[in-house]
Design a protein around this motif. Structure first.
Motif, short mmCIF file in Angstrom:
data_model
loop_
_atom_site.label_atom_id
_atom_site.label_comp_id
_atom_site.label_asym_id
_atom_site.label_seq_id
_atom_site.Cartn_x
_atom_site.Cartn_y
_atom_site.Cartn_z
N LEU A 766 1.39 -0.93 -0.09
CA LEU A 766 -0.26 -0.01 -0.31
C LEU A 766 0.70 1.45 0.09
N ARG A 767 1.95 1.12 0.67
CA ARG A 767 2.73 2.74 0.44
C ARG A 767 3.48 3.25 -0.63
N ARG A 768 3.71 1.30 -1.49
CA ARG A 768 4.69 1.66 -2.95
C ARG A 768 3.52 2.09 -3.47
N ILE A 769 2.22 1.34 -3.55
CA ILE A 769 1.49 2.49 -4.82
C ILE A 769 0.50 3.60 -4.57
N CYS A 770 0.46 4.08 -3.21
CA CYS A 770 -0.05 5.51 -2.83
C CYS A 770 0.76 6.32 -2.51
N ARG A 771 0.30 7.76 -2.71
CA ARG A 771 0.45 9.00 -3.61
C ARG A 771 2.02 9.64 -2.23
N GLU A 772 2.92 10.22 -2.99
CA GLU A 772 3.49 11.04 -1.99
C GLU A 772 3.14 12.00 -0.88
N ASN A 773 3.44 12.47 -0.10
CA ASN A 773 3.49 13.68 0.78
C ASN A 773 3.65 14.76 0.33
N SER A 774 5.18 14.55 -0.29
CA SER A 774 5.33 15.78 -1.75
C SER A 774 4.58 16.03 -2.79
N MET A 775 3.55 15.28 -3.78
CA MET A 775 2.80 15.25 -4.62
C MET A 775 1.87 16.19 -3.61
N ILE A 776 1.41 15.78 -2.83
CA ILE A 776 -0.27 16.17 -2.33
C ILE A 776 0.14 17.19 -2.11
N PHE A 777 1.67 17.80 -1.77
CA PHE A 777 1.84 19.32 -1.13
C PHE A 777 2.71 20.02 -2.15
N ASN A 778 2.33 19.67 -3.23
CA ASN A 778 2.55 19.61 -5.13
C ASN A 778 4.09 20.66 -4.34
N VAL A 779 4.77 19.87 -4.09
CA VAL A 779 6.94 20.61 -3.32
C VAL A 779 7.39 20.16 -4.96
N PRO A 780 7.91 20.88 -5.50
CA PRO A 780 8.95 20.81 -6.06
C PRO A 780 10.04 19.22 -6.35
N HIS A 781 10.35 18.80 -7.59
CA HIS A 781 10.89 17.37 -7.40
C HIS A 781 12.52 17.84 -6.83
N GLU A 782 13.07 19.20 -7.97
CA GLU A 782 14.47 19.58 -7.49
C GLU A 782 14.26 20.09 -6.05
N SER A 783 13.31 20.25 -5.22
CA SER A 783 13.05 20.75 -4.01
C SER A 783 13.72 19.92 -2.23
N LEU A 784 13.30 18.88 -3.30
CA LEU A 784 12.99 17.44 -2.03
C LEU A 784 14.20 16.93 -1.52
N LEU A 785 14.41 16.41 -0.15
CA LEU A 785 15.14 15.87 0.16
C LEU A 785 15.03 14.43 1.38
N ASN A 786 14.81 13.58 1.23
CA ASN A 786 14.38 12.00 1.27
C ASN A 786 15.88 11.72 2.98
N VAL A 787 14.77 11.87 3.76
CA VAL A 787 15.33 10.84 4.98
C VAL A 787 14.89 10.05 5.48
N GLY A 788 16.01 8.60 5.40
CA GLY A 788 15.39 6.96 5.03
C GLY A 788 15.10 6.43 6.44
N GLN A 789 13.96 5.92 7.08
CA GLN A 789 14.63 5.58 8.55
C GLN A 789 13.71 3.96 8.42
N ILE A 790 14.05 3.21 9.48
CA ILE A 790 13.33 1.95 9.36
C ILE A 790 13.09 1.36 10.88
N PHE A 791 11.70 1.56 10.98
CA PHE A 791 11.37 0.52 12.74
C PHE A 791 10.94 -0.34 12.89
N TYR A 792 11.22 -1.14 13.77
CA TYR A 792 10.15 -2.09 13.78
C TYR A 792 8.69 -2.41 14.70
#
Length: 793
Positions: A766-792
């Motif tokens: 579901l996470r893979r097929i849903c829209r990213e928050n950046s698309m919902i907020f209309n954030v320009p792709h070139e202004s985006l920085l993703n910080v990855g985290q994994i938790f259990y």
């Protein structure tokens, strides 16, 4: 676009992180206060609009096309589903008519029109609106991100209770038991999923029944042709959804009004021409005699149930029509016309018992059969449109409250906010509609499925009305008991009949609802665990202060917007960012976007801004609030709104500096190791505002509301003024970067197989097929920085 990742493991069941409170906890709390008591509150609270009599009549007429289409088209298919094997006794017709009359009276008129419609959330209806109303009166939300600032909204309304009163005890019981909270949420999700199933079955049965009228004029026409025509109409209906109803919506009310005029007139003519002895059906004892004549009459309740389908859509499609307008439309137009239609059909069938399968069209005079067919088809399309629009609204509300994956939502009207279109859901509904129509091919099996969905939604609404009546309305428990008893007596009777037809088509809504329920439950579980992870792993403000104004890094020009689920505290992604990158922006803004249990948040109350820590740190927090009916438009400049909020905050801060004097505050020097104490009770406690400013404002266009006093040292007034404006503009020109956390959720190694499948596969999919928050907020792709985290979990 850059990314970095980290691993973290938390115990999601541990929520007692603040039990051992010490000096550092106190320091962190005072440095980074949640936005509660200091938030501004407008004095102009929501008041129900008052309408003139002429306007009420106009709104009542308009409501016909939006609210009553589904209920009004029921005469197309009720009697042939009550008697699928033909009529054997005239008394059975009278008994069935009596059941229809009193079902309309008890369920539609007394329960929904007079009682349930009053439980709307400022004009919004449906199960999620009831849930939001409950969440405002008791803290039963499973995502604990509410703050007292939310209560200051003009659209936020709730009751207060005496500590010893019954509502207060019920409120405490709801808040203290997690099981009850989860049970209420489960009921809401079940009702919503069944309503979605209703949105699939209504177009199928309405269009198929309307198209079946051609077989009256062409008896040799194959049923396959009727099915093909119905499928083509459905494809056209769903394919036109992206255009919206703004341009043709004005036709809906005249079409449905013409439909009610047609069925009422034809019913009156048939009652005059045929067996008028059916009028004894108004005697309720006919119902008892009907049930005494055999078990088959009990199972026919599934067909009777179809006469009140569309009742829940009546509540869900309430929109912004005043309740009085709905009541006027039902009592003056809908109810009399439906009674005439069913009574006239019963009179016709009583004299022509072999015509029960196409009773509606056969009872129409030959001279108007084709105009009646056109009007019936148009009314079926309008009814289908109403349920499709209601399904979009339900999905939107579920998404806003964290119970559905993020999907694309498109506004189809510039004038009306509520008119939306969801492409992914639209095509899923179309495929399921076509599958039901082409798969069953007959009205009877679709009707069995339809009845199952409707009665379950009604039961859910009945159960949710109990806390609404006790907490919101403060109704006496005797009246509540009377309402529940009468409602359950009728609805459980219907349920006992439709449940016997699960194997005859009733399984369809159960399968559809179960599929959507799994999606909603899994997504909500993942959302709750992600919030708990951010809450437990947030960084102490004291640690930030210990790094100094440079945060131990190179402060490069620009503004960094760090997105977080938290309305207070420093998110873990920021600490991970500063420990992995050698530089950070000169201005850092923590942005929390959250949806509240209100139908809308006015634009001028949407953004709350505060400063975090000393001024030379240049750190701010923005809390952006939306209601469950608010949608991010494609042309919204979210980035500009955030920056404008910060500038407005600094402007207010500067203005307050100019008007501050020594009588309003005291400023004393404070050492770095001293503990900061907040003047929470407006006593004469001294604070060091020069380094630990704790001001919060609600940013509006031209108007700013503030509570409490702003205290800073005179030496810093210049920084709060033009110098800081220039500094912010320079940082804006240097560039703005949006930093989003890309959290990956994994099940712990010792988890069971069900949890591993749900989290590692289903939720991840579901996470893979849903829209990213950046698309919902209309954030320009070139202004985006993703910080990855994994938790259990």
């Amino acid at each position: 676009m850059a990314s970095c990742s980290s691993n973290g493991e938390i115990n999601a069941s541990s929520c007692n992180y603040d039990k051992d409170k010490g000096p550092m906890w106190e320091l962190d709390r005072n440095l980074d206060q949640p936005m509660d008591e200091e938030a501004g509150r407008l004095q102009v609270m929501y008041r129900e609009k008052k309408f003139s009599s002429i306007l009420l009549l106009k709104l009542a007429f308009q409501s016909l096309g939006v609210v009553f289409g589904d209920l009004g088209t029921s005469p197309l298919y009720v009697f042939n589903n009550v008697f699928p094997h033909g009529v054997k006794d005239k008394e059975d017709i009278t008994g069935a008519l009596s059941l229809i009359i009193y079902s309309l009276t008890l369920v539609v008129l007394l329960k929904y029109v007079l009682v349930v419609l009053r439980a709307n959330d400022n004009g919004q209806g449906g199960t999620f609106a009831l849930y939001s109303l409950l969440c405002r009166h008791a803290k039963i939300s499973t995502i604990p991100n509410q703050h007292r600032t939310d209560e200051f909204l003009t659209t936020y309304s709730r009751q207060t209770y005496d500590e010893k009163s019954l509502p207060s005890k019920i409120k405490k019981c709801l808040e203290d038991h997690t099981f009850i909270k989860n049970l209420i949420l489960t009921l809401v999700l079940v009702g919503t999923c069944m309503a979605i199933g209703d949105g699939i079955l209504t177009p199928a049965i309405s269009v198929l029944s309307a198209s079946g009228g051609m077989k009256v004029e062409f008896p040799k026409m194959s049923n396959d042709v009727v099915v093909i025509i119905s499928v083509l109409i459905l494809i056209a209906l769903f394919s036109m959804q992206h255009y919206g109803t703004d341009k043709v919506g004005w036709l809906f009310a005249p079409i449905v009004f013409l439909w009610f005029l047609l069925i009422g007139t034809v019913g009156a003519i048939n009652l005059y021409k045929y067996d008028r002895t059916v009028l004894k059906a108004f005697n309720p004892f006919c119902i008892l005699r009907y049930f005494k004549r055999g078990k088959n009459n009990w199972t026919s309740l599934g067909g009777i149930m179809l006469s009140i389908t569309g009742t829940e859509a009546l509540f869900a499609d309430l929109c912004h029509f005043p309740v009085t307008a709905i009541q006027i439309a039902f009592t003056l137009v809908v109810f009399p016309c439906l009674l005439l239609a069913y009574t006239g059909q019963a009179a016709y069938i009583s004299d022509n018992m072999d015509h029960v399968f196409h009773a509606f069209y056969l009872s129409i005079p030959d001279r108007i059969i084709w105009p009646a067919f056109v009007i019936a088809t148009a009314a079926a399309i309008v009814a289908s449109q109403a349920t499709i629009s209601a399904t979009y609204a339900l999905i939107k509300q579920a998404l806003a409250l964290g119970c559905f994956p993020r999907v694309k939502i498109v506004h189809t009207s510039k004038d009306y906010l509520g008119q939306i279109y969801i492409p992914d859901i639209n095509w899923i509904l179309m495929l399921l509609c076509i599958a039901v129509t082409a798969g069953f091919r007959m009205q009877t099996q679709i009707a069995n499925a339809y009845g199952t969905a409707v009665v379950i939604v009604m039961l859910v609404t009945t159960f949710l009305m109990v806390p609404i009546m006790l907490l919101v309305w403060k109704t006496h428990f005797i009246l509540v008991s009377l309402f529940i008893s009468l409602s359950l007596l009728v609805e459980l009777t219907f349920f006992s009949s439709v449940i016997l037809k699960v194997d005859q088509g009733g399984w369809v809504p159960l399968v559809i609802a179960f599929s959507f329920f799994l999606i909603m439950l899994t997504w909500h579980y993942g959302t709750v665990k992600r919030y708990e992870y951010e809450l437990h792993s947030k960084v102490s403000m004291a640690w930030i202060l210990g790094l100094g104004p440079s945060l131990g890094l190179v402060r490069v020009p620009g503004i960094g917007f760090v997105y977080t689920e938290l309305a207070s505290g420093v998110p873990h992604i920021f600490s991970h960012l500063v420990t992995n990158l050698p530089a950070v922006h000169k201005v850092v803004v923590f942005v929390c976007v959250k949806y509240l249990h209100v139908y809308t948040v006015p634009v001028f109350e949407r953004v709350l801004v505060r400063r975090i820590g000393p001024k030379d740190f240049h750190m701010f927090r923005c809390v952006v609030r939306y209601g469950y009916n608010d949608v991010h438009k494609k042309d919204d400049d979210f980035e500009a709104m955030l920056f404008e909020g910060i500038v407005s905050f600094v402007r207010l801060e500067n203005m307050m500096d100019c008007y501050s004097d020594s009588e309003d505050y005291n400023t004393i020097p404070i050492e770095r190791e001293n503990i900061y104490t907040k003047d929470s009770e407006n006593q004469n406690n001294n604070t060091n505002a020069s380094s630990l400013s704790d001001s919060i404002v609600s940013v509006e266009k031209g108007v700013v509301y503030r509570r409490g006093s702003l205290v800073i040292s005179p030496g810093e007034a210049s920084l709060a003024g033009g110098d800081e404006f220039e500094f912010l503009n320079c940082c804006k020109e240097a560039g703005m970067v949006h930093i989003l956390g890309n959290t990956v959720v994994r099940a712990r190694r010792d988890s069971g197989i069900v949890k591993r499948v749900a989290i590692d596969y289903f939720y991840a999919f579901l996470r893979r097929i849903c829209r990213e928050n950046s698309m919902i907020f209309n954030v320009p792709h070139e202004s985006l920085l993703n910080v990855g985290q994994i938790f259990y979990v």
